[in-house]
Every structure is written in C-alpha cells, then in structure tokens.
Design an enzyme around this catalytic site. Structure first.
Site, PDB file in Angstrom:
ATOM      1  N   GLU A 104       0.878 -31.260   6.202  1.00 45.50           N
ATOM      2  CA  GLU A 104       0.325 -30.246   5.298  1.00 45.50           C
ATOM      3  C   GLU A 104      -0.972 -29.625   5.817  1.00 45.50           C
ATOM      4  O   GLU A 104      -1.120 -28.419   5.845  1.00 45.50           O
ATOM      5  CB  GLU A 104       0.097 -30.858   3.899  1.00 45.50           C
ATOM      6  CG  GLU A 104      -0.466 -29.867   2.900  1.00 45.50           C
ATOM      7  CD  GLU A 104      -0.659 -30.461   1.502  1.00 45.50           C
ATOM      8  OE1 GLU A 104      -0.225 -31.606   1.266  1.00 45.50           O
ATOM      9  OE2 GLU A 104      -1.219 -29.769   0.655  1.00 45.50           O
TER      10      GLU A 104
ATOM     11  N   ASP B 110      -0.555 -34.487   1.334  1.00 46.72           N
ATOM     12  CA  ASP B 110      -1.447 -35.157   0.394  1.00 46.72           C
ATOM     13  C   ASP B 110      -0.598 -35.880  -0.646  1.00 46.72           C
ATOM     14  O   ASP B 110       0.607 -35.618  -0.760  1.00 46.72           O
ATOM     15  CB  ASP B 110      -2.326 -34.126  -0.342  1.00 46.72           C
ATOM     16  CG  ASP B 110      -3.381 -33.506   0.566  1.00 46.72           C
ATOM     17  OD1 ASP B 110      -3.713 -34.127   1.600  1.00 46.72           O
ATOM     18  OD2 ASP B 110      -3.858 -32.402   0.235  1.00 46.72           O
TER      19      ASP B 110
ATOM     20  N   TYR C 226       0.826  -1.221   0.000  1.00 46.31           N
ATOM     21  CA  TYR C 226       0.000   0.000   0.000  1.00 46.31           C
ATOM     22  C   TYR C 226       0.851   1.259   0.000  1.00 46.31           C
ATOM     23  O   TYR C 226       0.472   2.280  -0.571  1.00 46.31           O
ATOM     24  CB  TYR C 226      -0.955  -0.008   1.192  1.00 46.31           C
ATOM     25  CG  TYR C 226      -2.100  -0.966   0.991  1.00 46.31           C
ATOM     26  CD1 TYR C 226      -3.043  -0.696   0.007  1.00 46.31           C
ATOM     27  CD2 TYR C 226      -2.219  -2.125   1.736  1.00 46.31           C
ATOM     28  CE1 TYR C 226      -4.085  -1.584  -0.229  1.00 46.31           C
ATOM     29  CE2 TYR C 226      -3.259  -3.007   1.508  1.00 46.31           C
ATOM     30  CZ  TYR C 226      -4.196  -2.739   0.533  1.00 46.31           C
ATOM     31  OH  TYR C 226      -5.223  -3.593   0.298  1.00 46.31           O
TER      32      TYR C 226
END
Lengths: 685, 379
Positions: free
Chosen positions: B212, B264, B113
C-alpha cells in the site's frame, strides 16, 4: 381597568377604632409619591423602558392629533445623548397645534385629556401618558419640558417650559416665549430624562417600525444618538377613516359613568336621554325601560339620583336592545396592512404577502372590537428561528409582555404544522421565515395592566384572533403548496426547454437525420395544463396576458375561471371578453378554443394606470383536466354554482373513448442516477 | 473545481497512441440511434444500465471475481438528473468521435475542462465525468482507452527481477529489468499496460508482493527483500489505479506468480485488497480484466495487531462505520473476512504497516514477512 378606580390609594376606609390612631397619619399622597409607587404600570421602571415609553407617548399623541385634524402625520423623533444615562428626546409633528391656554394642562397635568369620555377607538385614552413622561423627566433630571406649538390661526409659536407640580397635580410654567416657526402648524416637545438607548426587540426603533407598518399614511423619521437616521416613508396618501364617536351602549355602561352622563345631560327628558345619548335604545325599548324602572319619561336627567340610577341601569340591562355599532372602530384595513408591511419589510424581499384578513366587528361586554391579521413569508426572514409576532392594540405596537398576551396565546395554541411550518410539539410560536401582524381594535381593550402592554385573555377575543389566524394560515398553506408545485414544474420546464432540444440535436447529428418533432415527448414529460399570468405596469395602464398552455398529449377543450377581489374585477378589461361574469363575487369565466398538444392560447388583461394589482391577486381555476395535471391553477371548486362546463363533459367523453390508457410502468423501475448517488453505492473508491 | 495540478501538455498527436479497435466507436453511434428512435416515436428518452452498486455485485464462480449482477436502473429524461446525464452522454460521444476523426487522445482531466463548453452538460466535478465514462464503458462494452480517454500517469512502481519489453513513445522497444535497469524509484508503470505496450520477457521471482505505502516499498527495497526472497515489489499507491490492477492481473495470469497484498490494518485497506482481488464496485463491469482472484491478503490483520503487539490507534467513528458497511458487502461475505472485520470492531484498534518499525528497521523483512509468508505457504 379604569385608572381612577383601580389605583386610588384612599379608597379604603379604616375601621372606626383604629381610625382614631390612624387619623393622624392620614394625608394626601402626592403625585410624585404616586408616580414613584406606580412606575412599573406607567412604563417607567427602568431607564431603557422610560425612554421607549416617552417616545411612544409623544408619537401616539402626534399621530392622533394629526389624524383628528385630517392631516397626514409627519413625525420626527430625535434622541441624543447628553451624558451617561441622560438623554434628550425631541418629538416634533405637523399636527394642528395646541392653543396656548391648553398647553400646560395637556403636557403637565395627569388625567387631563379630551378622549377619556369619548366612546371611540384612539391610541391614548386616559390622559396620563405624555404628562407622566414630563413628570419623569422633571423627577430624574430636574429639567422642565420644553413645548413649542403653533396653530394655523397664529403667526408665531408659543414656547413654554413646564414642570408638573407634584403636590397639586398642576402645571407650572417656568418660562414662556413666542418664536417664529417655519411650519404652518405643529407641536414639538423636548424632554431631558434619565434613560438608556438600545436597539433590539424592545426599542424605540422597533416601536417606530411597528407604528410605521400600521400607519402607512404617516411619515416617521428617527435620528438615533449616534446620528443614524432611519426614515419610514409615507406609503399611502389616504388618511384612515376617523373613528366616529358613538354614544355609549348600555351593555358596557358602569353605574358611575351613567351618573356622569345623567348629570351632564342637557336633554329635556329622561326618554330623550335614553334614545339620544345612549346607543341601541329604540323609543319602544326606552318606554319599556322606564316602565321597569318606575321612572316617568319626563324626568329631567340630572334629577335621577342614587337608587334611581341603579334601577335605571338594571332595567337597561334587562330589556333587549340593538347590539352596539362598530363605527367607533378604526381598523387598518386589508389594503393598508398590505401596503404598510410592504413598505417596511420590502428590503427583506419576502416571497409572499398573504391577503390580509379583516374579521367583521364583534361585540364584547357592550364594546365593539375587531381583529385583523397580516402574514408575510420567506425572503430574508430568518428560517430557523421562531416567527416574528407583531402585536398591535388600536394601532399601537405592543412590545412588552409578549408571553402574557392573548394574541401570543392564540398564535401558540394553533397547530401551525398543518399549515407548513415547524412547531415544537404543535404549540407555542412556530419556527419559520414568517412575520405575523395581529391587530385588535376596540373602543375598550382589556389590557392586562395599566401599562397597556398585553391584551388580557378573553374567550370572545381569542376566538376572533384564532379565526383570523386560520384564514391567514390557509393562504400560507396554499402558497407553500403552489411553491412546491412550481419547483417541480421548473424542473420539467428545464428539461423540455433546455435539455431535450439539445439532446435531439446531438443524437440527430450523430445518426445524420433531421431533428424529429418533439411535441409528443414534451407533452408526455410535462403532462400538465399550465396557466401563467404576466402582469406589469406600463406607460398607459397596468396590463399583460394570461397564457394557458396544453402540455398534455391530448387536444383539450378547457374552461377557465377567474376569481379576484371584486374591486379589482371591476377595473379589469379582458380580451376576449369573458363568456360569463359574477361581478359581486369578482368571478369571470371563458371557454377556451380547443388546444392541440403543446398549443397555447392567451387572454389579455388591462387595468387602469397605477392600479395596485399583481399576478398573485388572481386565482385561476380550470375545468377539463384533472387536478394532478394543473399548474398555476386549481380545479374548479364545487361551490361555484355554474352550469356543468362543457369542457368537463368533453373531457369525460374523450376519456371514455380512449379507454384505459396503458401507463408505462416506470414507477417500478430503479432510478439509475438516484441509486448511484446513494452513500452505500460509494463504499468503494 | 478540482485542485490545481501541474498542467500536462494538451492532447498528444502521436502515431503510438493506444491502439484503437476499428469498430470501437460504433456502439456509441448505436446509442444515439436508440435515443433518436425514442424521440421520433414520441417516447420519453431513456437508457437502461446495470446498477453499479454494492447490492448488485454477483460472484462469478468460473472466474473467481465479483461482477455486475442483473439489477438494472433506468436513466430517463423524465427527471432533471436523468435528462442531464443523457445529454452529457451525447456530448461525450460527440467528443469521442471528434477525437477519433482527428486522431487525438485526451486525459480524464482534460475532458473535465472540455465540458466547460457543454452548457447544461458541463460536469460539476471530475468524479461526475469519470462515472459517466464508466457508464459508457458498460453501455458499449468497451474500455475507456477505446474511447481515447486515459488517466494521467500515476507512476505506480515495480521493483524486482522482472524483465519487460516496453514500446516507448518513439516506438522503440526497450528491454528493461525492473531491478537492474532502474533507479531507486523502480520501474514506473505507464497508463497503458496492455500487451501492445508491455510484454513480459522473463523473471526469476517466485511471488509478487503488492504494498500500500511507498515508505514500506522503500524499506523492503533497502533491506534487499526482493533479492533475498525472489520477490517482485509492486507499489499500490493507496487505492490502486486501473493500470496497476491490470498489471498485477497480468503478472498473476501470464507468469503464474502468487500475489500477496500487504497493507495497513484498517477498514480502508481491506477495501484496497477487495478491489485488487475481487473487483471494485465502480468497475465491476471490468472485473474479469482488472481483478486478480488469486491475490491473498497478508496483513496487517486485526490479529497481527494483537499478536505482534503493534502500536495502534483507536478506530474512529468513520472507521467503525466503514467496517459495518463491509459486513453488508458481498465481497467480504466469507467466514474469514467476517471474523477478521468483527475482530477489528471488537478490539477497536487499527495499525499502519510501518508500525512494525517498533521492533527496528529490519523486523519487517527479517521476522514479520517471512513468518506470514511461510504461514501462507508462499515461502
């Protein structure tokens, strides 16, 4: 081609034996039957098309009439819905008006007109159009046509209701009145017919749009059935020069036509007939023709009959004659094509209007013809669709049978990929944000059918169209290449004007030193000579400046050359004055003062007030720097026959002095940001 | 615009802000000096940086991690993109020096910003600002923390018998056991996990298991896996943040604990493992600081999907593309990885770690993990 010959249903005589049997069945075919059988070729085969044909015939007549009388045409077309499939069409103009006694024949008699025998270019020619529309209206709604017409000499307008007697091909006046009309002269026709209103490619709106483009001197207003009013304002106060009527040329003469000319000739002798009533026959040629035909020069023209006529025509064709003249043509002209396209397409903000191409007149079978092409590119034109092709024959838009037209064939057989457009397989209509206007003007256009919807293929016409298209396409290619160079340049300008000064300021502040002179870096990044033309209408004139900036790292003496349309060149005033000019070619040149790196020089240019000129009309050439280092100008072409410019000599000497300048081998370096942006680099998270 | 998030308080002034090396900013001024010299000498400004691309990863035998190779790229003001990045670099350097003067720090998001005021230099995405900071790390051989820039805390968590001493916001050193002194959420990692902030004060754990998904961490915690097998559970939260990777590296290095990674069974999880164990492409310049070369991949492997008959999904087009890209990634160049990737491509199947629940909630802790860990020699 000729209406009577091709469609006379009684031409064939049956063999004698059967003749007896058939004799009983022989009778004259009524006009109504004839019309019914030939609806298609006359343009009345379905309700939507009948409406368009009606509008087209009425508007063509209006514009032709006004032009012949030297009046700037004002045409209004109002279409309103009476019931399902029944519409009222009112076409009103400010033309000269029609004498009372002529009104019935003009509007309600087929094959009646003033232009059929005139050997000049006109929109309508055969006197079928508007009467066919009246007949169609009569047949489909049983309503008469209502014609109001006022000539300047009379105080009131005549209002006639007309039907066409289909048995006799004669007009019948149903009612008659006089009325006051708030205009000095003009004609209005009101028809109620079976029709369907639609928009899109083959619609009254598109027809009028096309008409407005090629007739910028006309104002056309359309009121659609839903009340929408579309106005195509007048963009030019000049009438196009009226095509002069010229005598027929023997090369294009048919036997029957010759017979008609002979019969109606008032000339005292055949010799005078040949030289005065035909085109291209000199007294010497006439003598030779008569000798060949074995006819005495003193013969009265009407007495030349039968075999004599045939021999006369054969001799005319055997003797070398002067080629047909082109005064009978009325081209639109480059200026008006540009104005018309701008006027109608302005809201699409196209980025490029190519200079229109007008080919010189050529002759084909005794009739002159010429081809004109306008090209518009970019802006709001759709980029992913086939280009828009606007076809015109004698200033009349052709909306149907695009696929069968010689214009379409010529466009499709060019490889537009060479000019920067997409085209599947290099043939067919190219894809891109482009509009092409192709106008074929001729005293006799070979249409594929009586409906005059498409121009028949013809090697001579095709060749001319192709040459005109190629000339326009070359302008497009030049524009596209200029554009890509401009994009490249605008990136460089952003670097040197916005980014580099800030980068210098930031780094200088961080190290606490004064901002260095950026000239060497700026010129290394740019490394071009830039020519920029700024031109705008001002209170008392049209003017501005041409700025030449040397964004190269070396001081240069440059020679600047200008090419512009000769008419514009005549109007221009330059300061400083050119060092040399060639006014008939619209050329001028200057040797510019020596320009240090990052230095600029300017010429001022002024035109009289209201001159139609813009920066795009100038072609700039520069000598003294190589092609890759030029922006907004091209290197001087070899065919300019000017002395070897001093700048070229100096540049060559300077280059020799410097010897080979070592070039930073950045070409072999990997662009860090480009490598980082590659998808493979981002395999990770 | 990045998506809206809860706003954090503006830059904090705090005596306990991350310690900054005294000479941290000197190299940034050096960069400015070099560009200044080029401008003054009439040279087109340019910088040379090692390419942070897959093709420019090279394996450091001694450290066992993948680091940046020798291929260099040039960022030159000759091109618009290059000129813009150079300009941004010095807006960033200016901002960093300003923060140092005012003793402030800023989050990466705040920086994004802040750049609103940089005119042409404004970043178009947070991605762009992150990449530029990494460039500056490489150029100056510093960490972004040295530049007083830090990520928002992402709360990766630790559960297990590990005692740490954390110097908190108020400067008080707290001793925390990550099993006994924390709630169900575990111990949340701060963004700074360096020694000055966190010290290890003892553990009885025998290994670390980095996981994970949060759901799997909860499953193991609920089943008491950490206590039963003396394990430290570390939640990776998908592609792990720098602090998570750094913390894992310290556990492995300072406590000599074996580390296994449990994810996974899909191509994206392979990449999570690679960035943990070998180093990530974008931060390859920091591999010797962030990567844990001893980490081992536990599963779910392509063969697990078959052997355990796990519920699976068909590989999507992107999955196949990702696997094929991995075959050209030098980090996956070992025979083991190649056969694993090829097996997944051949079977065309992927599975989530939670698919093990097919056999009941205890299956993962009673059967799958003990079997795999035994096989790996950890148990």
């Amino acid at each position: 081609m000729d209406y009577e010959r091709s469609s006379s249903p009684l031409a064939a005589v049956p063999p004698p034996t059967i003749a007896q049997q058939l004799a009983a069945k022989q009778r004259e075919i009524s006009i109504a039957e004839f019309f019914e059988r030939n609806r298609q070729i006359l343009g009345f085969d379905n309700p939507a098309r009948s409406l368009l044909t009606t509008v087209k015939e009425a508007v063509d007549n209006s514009i032709d009439g006004a032009e012949e009388a030297g009046i700037l045409p004002d045409v209004s077309v109002a279409i309103s819905k009476e019931s399902e499939e029944r519409y009222k069409v009112v076409v009103a103009d400010n033309g000269p008006g029609i004498l009372r006694r002529e009104i019935p024949n003009v509007f309600a008699r087929l094959l009646y007109g003033s232009r059929f025998h005139a050997n000049r270019q006109a929109r309508g020619q055969q006197g079928i159009g508007i009467s066919a529309a009246v007949l169609y209206a009569n047949l489909t709604t049983a309503r008469p046509a209502r014609v109001t017409s006022k000539v300047e000499e009379e105080d009131a307008a005549h209002v006639l209701e007309l039907v066409l007697d289909t048995q006799k091909n004669q007009p019948r006046v149903v009612s008659e009145d006089v009325a006051l009309w708030d205009r000095p002269h003009g004609t209005s026709i009101e028809l109620v017919l079976k029709a369907r209103y639609q928009r899109g490619r083959q619609s009254p709106l598109e027809y009028l749009r096309g008409t407005a483009i090629v007739n910028p001197h006309a104002q056309i207003v359309l009121t659609e059935p839903d009340g929408t009013k579309v106005t195509f304002p007048r963009a030019s106060a000049e009438l196009p020069p009226l095509a002069r009527e010229t005598a027929p040329h023997p090369y294009g003469l048919e036997l029957g036509e010759l017979g008609y000319l002979l019969k109606s000739s008032k000339r005292p002798s055949l010799g005078e007939f040949l030289t005065k009533e035909l085109q291209g026959v000199s007294p010497r040629a006439a003598k030779e023709v008569l000798e060949r035909a074995g006819l005495p020069a003193s013969t009265k023209p009407p007495s030349v009959l039968g075999p004599d006529q045939e021999r006369l025509l054969e001799s005319l064709r055997a003797v070398p004659l002067v080629a047909p003249r082109s005064e009978g043509l009325s081209p639109i002209g480059a200026m008006l094509i540009k104005r018309g396209l701008r006027n109608v397409l302005g809201e699409l903000r196209p980025e490029f209007f190519a200079p229109p191409v007008s080919r010189p007149p050529k002759v084909r079978g005794g009739f002159p013809f010429m081809v004109e092409v306008g090209l518009v590119y970019g802006g709001g034109l759709p980029a992913d669709q086939p280009i828009q092709l606007l076809r015109f024959a004698n200033r009349v838009p052709l909306l149907f049978q695009q696929g069968a037209c010689a214009i379409t064939a010529a466009v499709g057989s060019m490889d537009w990929r060479r000019y920067g457009l997409d085209q599947k397989g290099g043939s067919g209509l190219p894809i891109g944000p482009m509009l092409l206007l192709v106008h074929v003007a001729s005293t006799k256009i070979p249409f594929t059918s009586e409906a005059k919807e498409a121009i028949a293929e013809d090697p001579e016409i095709d060749r001319e169209i192709t040459l005109a298209l190629q000339a326009a396409a070359r302008h497009l290619r030049a524009h596209l290449s200029r554009k890509s160079r401009r994009d490249f340049a605008s990136e460089k300008f952003a670097i040197i004007q916005k980014i580099l000064p800030k980068l210098a300021e930031k780094t200088s502040a961080l190290v606490g030193k004064p901002v260095p002179d950026l000239t060497p870096v700026v010129t290394k990044i740019m490394d071009v000579v830039n020519v920029e033309t700024l031109l705008e209408p001002r209170a008392s004139d049209v003017g501005g400046a041409v700025e030449v900036t040397n964004y190269t790292p070396r001081a240069r003496v440059l020679e600047l050359f200008l090419e512009v349309e000769p008419e514009l060149a005549k109007l221009a005033t330059f300061s400083p004055a050119p060092d040399g000019t060639e006014p008939e070619l619209g050329r001028a040149w200057w040797t510019l003062p020596r320009l240090a790196p990052n230095a600029r020089t300017r010429l001022t240019v002024t035109f009289p007030k209201r001159t139609e000129v813009e920066a795009n009309d100038f072609d700039w050439y520069i000598a003294g720097v190589d092609e890759g280092r030029l922006l907004g100008a091209d290197p001087l072409p070899g065919d300019w026959d000017v002395r070897l410019p001093r700048a070229v000599v100096e540049a060559a000497e300077a280059a020799a002095e410097e010897g080979a300048v070592p070039v930073a081998d950045e070409g072999t370096e990997v662009d860090y940001d480009a490598a980082e942006a590659s998808p493979q680099a981002r395999d990770d998270d | 615009m990045p998506p809206k998030r809860a706003r954090k308080p503006a830059t904090t002034t705090d005596a306990d802000a991350p310690k900054v090396r005294a000479d941290a900013l000197a190299p940034t001024v050096g960069l400015a000096g070099e560009i200044y010299r080029q401008l003054a000498d009439g040279e087109i400004p340019r910088m040379r940086l090692p390419l942070r691309t897959k093709q420019n990863l090279s394996f450091q035998m001694r450290e066992g991690v993948w680091k940046l190779g020798r291929s260099m790229g040039t960022r030159s003001a000759r091109k618009l993109d290059g000129a813009l990045m150079l300009l941004r670099t010095f807006y960033l350097v200016d901002f960093i020096n300003e923060m140092a003067r005012d003793a402030k720090t800023s989050t990466l998001r705040e920086l994004y910003y802040i750049s609103e005021g940089w005119d042409e230099g404004k970043f178009h995405s947070e991605d762009e600002s992150n990449l530029l900071i990494e460039d500056l790390e490489v150029l100056c051989d510093r960490l972004r923390e040295d530049f007083r820039l830090h990520p928002e805390e992402n709360g990766a968590s630790v559960i297990g018998d590990l005692t740490i001493k954390e110097r908190n916001r108020k400067g008080v050193v707290k001793t925390i056991n990550c099993r006994d002194d924390v709630g169900d959420g575990g111990y949340a990692l701060p963004f700074n996990v360096e020694k000055e902030k966190i010290e290890f004060a003892g553990t009885n754990a025998k290994f670390v298991i980095a996981i994970e998904c949060g759901g799997m961490v909860d499953r193991l915690a609920e089943n008491g896996f950490d206590e039963q097998h003396d394990a430290i559970l570390l939640h990776l939260k998908g592609q792990p943040a720098r602090s998570t990777r750094r913390f894992l590296r310290r556990l492995s290095e300072e406590l000599s604990l074996p580390v296994v990674v449990f994810t996974d069974g899909d191509p994206w999880s392979f990449r999570i493992f690679a960035s943990v164990a070998y180093g990530a492409i974008k931060t390859a310049h920091l591999s010797s600081y962030l990567a844990t070369p001893n980490a081992e991949f536990l599963g779910v492997t392509a063969s697990d999907i078959e052997n355990y008959e796990l519920p699976s999904d068909k590989l999507s087009e992107q999955d196949v593309h990702a696997l094929e890209a991995e075959l050209t990634d030098p980090r996956f160049g070992t025979a083991d990885w190649r056969s694993e990737i090829q097996l997944m491509l051949k079977n065309g199947k992927k599975a989530e770690q939670q698919s093990l629940a097919k056999y009941g909630l205890n299956y993962v802790t009673d059967h799958y993990l003990p079997e795999k860990l035994t096989e790996m020699g950890v148990l």
